[in-house]
Design an enzyme around this catalytic site. Structure first.
Site, PDB file in Angstrom:
ATOM      1  N   GLY A  28     -41.740 166.376  16.941  1.00  0.00           N
ATOM      2  CA  GLY A  28     -40.993 166.429  18.197  1.00  0.00           C
ATOM      3  C   GLY A  28     -41.199 165.201  19.064  1.00  0.00           C
ATOM      4  O   GLY A  28     -42.170 164.451  18.905  1.00  0.00           O
ATOM      5  N   ASN A  29     -40.249 164.976  19.949  1.00  0.00           N
ATOM      6  CA  ASN A  29     -40.400 163.903  20.927  1.00  0.00           C
ATOM      7  C   ASN A  29     -39.523 164.193  22.135  1.00  0.00           C
ATOM      8  O   ASN A  29     -38.512 164.886  22.032  1.00  0.00           O
ATOM      9  CB  ASN A  29     -40.106 162.516  20.335  1.00  0.00           C
ATOM     10  N   SER A  44     -45.497 158.338  19.089  1.00  0.00           N
ATOM     11  CA  SER A  44     -45.511 158.999  17.776  1.00  0.00           C
ATOM     12  C   SER A  44     -46.960 159.147  17.306  1.00  0.00           C
ATOM     13  O   SER A  44     -47.867 158.487  17.822  1.00  0.00           O
ATOM     14  CB  SER A  44     -44.698 158.191  16.766  1.00  0.00           C
ATOM     15  N   GLY A  45     -47.160 160.043  16.356  1.00  0.00           N
ATOM     16  CA  GLY A  45     -48.456 160.172  15.702  1.00  0.00           C
ATOM     17  C   GLY A  45     -49.555 160.844  16.505  1.00  0.00           C
ATOM     18  O   GLY A  45     -50.723 160.765  16.122  1.00  0.00           O
ATOM     19  N   SER A  73     -41.555 156.682  18.838  1.00  0.00           N
ATOM     20  CA  SER A  73     -41.143 157.406  17.640  1.00  0.00           C
ATOM     21  C   SER A  73     -39.904 156.756  17.041  1.00  0.00           C
ATOM     22  O   SER A  73     -39.060 156.218  17.756  1.00  0.00           O
ATOM     23  CB  SER A  73     -40.807 158.847  18.051  1.00  0.00           C
ATOM     24  N   GLU A  75     -37.583 158.320  15.919  1.00  0.00           N
ATOM     25  CA  GLU A  75     -36.458 159.175  16.313  1.00  0.00           C
ATOM     26  C   GLU A  75     -35.895 158.788  17.692  1.00  0.00           C
ATOM     27  O   GLU A  75     -34.897 159.352  18.129  1.00  0.00           O
ATOM     28  CB  GLU A  75     -36.884 160.647  16.271  1.00  0.00           C
ATOM     29  N   HIS A  94     -36.443 166.649  21.530  1.00  0.00           N
ATOM     30  CA  HIS A  94     -36.251 166.902  20.099  1.00  0.00           C
ATOM     31  C   HIS A  94     -37.444 167.713  19.607  1.00  0.00           C
ATOM     32  O   HIS A  94     -38.596 167.345  19.850  1.00  0.00           O
ATOM     33  CB  HIS A  94     -36.145 165.587  19.327  1.00  0.00           C
ATOM     34  N   HIS A  96     -38.833 171.077  16.614  1.00  0.00           N
ATOM     35  CA  HIS A  96     -38.643 171.736  15.321  1.00  0.00           C
ATOM     36  C   HIS A  96     -38.889 173.247  15.441  1.00  0.00           C
ATOM     37  O   HIS A  96     -39.874 173.753  14.917  1.00  0.00           O
ATOM     38  CB  HIS A  96     -39.613 171.147  14.292  1.00  0.00           C
ATOM     39  N   HIS A 157     -33.800 169.606   9.440  1.00  0.00           N
ATOM     40  CA  HIS A 157     -34.750 168.885  10.281  1.00  0.00           C
ATOM     41  C   HIS A 157     -35.115 169.654  11.557  1.00  0.00           C
ATOM     42  O   HIS A 157     -36.200 170.222  11.626  1.00  0.00           O
ATOM     43  CB  HIS A 157     -34.143 167.502  10.585  1.00  0.00           C
TER      44      HIS A 157
HETATM   45 ZN   LIG Z   1     -38.038 165.582  14.115  1.00  0.00          ZN
END
Ligand SMILES: [Zn+2]
Length: 217
Positions: A28-29, A44-45, A73, A75, A94, A96, A157
């Protein structure tokens, strides 16, 4: 620290999403538009629900980091493509979530069988054609399937939800996950009645009016 309150809101949003089963760990972001080409973005990460406000990055649309130590990210491309296509959008989430994940893998659009979906999200939530994570192709597919709505499902996704504020984008993500749950159970019970056309038209008109108000701000 610039944008301290918004950075804290982003962290709190991830905690909320994880507590409600709508995101997990490193996935996610979230981004928030704070200037013409300036955004706050989760790095990210990192385990998103465990990060600190100072971990949130200040970045430009091409991913240049102006503040913070992490990496944007991949994304983020999809976020930026949405911001460029939609002047009303000020925040993108974003994530999941589980039920929307089933829909993403099944690749069926979510029909607005409940009135709330059209009013808050804009109508049928489409599944964007599959493209690998972090590609320009995925960004293009997402913008195309999003249209003038507030959410799109990424095939195999997850979900991208947007709004004129972070609060709205979070609310939209929740509406999508609820609608996805309804859609999954509807398949299990052999289908449901569609929303009457007049009701859908009315909800859609109300949605478009709200959208135009947000565009003119
Ligand atoms: Zn994703």
């Amino acid at each position: 620290m610039a944008y301290e309150d918004l950075k804290r809101e982003i962290v709190e949003a991830f905690v909320f999403l994880e507590e409600h089963g709508m995101n997990w760990a490193y996935s996610g972001n979230i981004s928030v538009r704070v200037g013409e080409d300036l955004f706050l973005l989760s790095p990210s990460g990192v385990w998103k629900a465990r990060m600190k406000p100072e971990d949130v990055l200040l970045v430009t649309g091409d991913g240049k980091v102006l503040e913070g130590n992490g990496k944007p990210s991949v994304e983020f491309k999809t976020h930026v493509a949405i911001y460029r296509a939609r002047r009303d959008v000020k925040a993108v989430v974003h994530a999941h979530p589980i039920y929307a994940g089933i829909i993403a893998a099944k690749r069926v659009d979510i029909e607005p069988v409940l009135e709330e979906l059209t009013f808050y999200v804009g109508g049928t939530i489409r599944v964007a054609s599959y493209a690998p994570s972090g590609t320009e192709e995925l960004a293009r597919n997402a913008v195309e399937a999003l249209g003038d709505k507030k959410a799109v499902i990424l095939a195999n996704h997850g979900v991208v939800a947007c709004g004129s504020s972070l609060e709205e984008a979070l609310a939209v993500l929740g509406y999508v996950e609820r609608a996805a749950k309804v859609a999954v159970y509807s398949m299990l019970i052999g289908g449901v009645h569609p929303l009457p056309r007049e009701a859908e038209t009315l909800e859609r008109e109300l949605y478009v009016q709200k959208l135009h108000r947000a565009m003119s701000q």
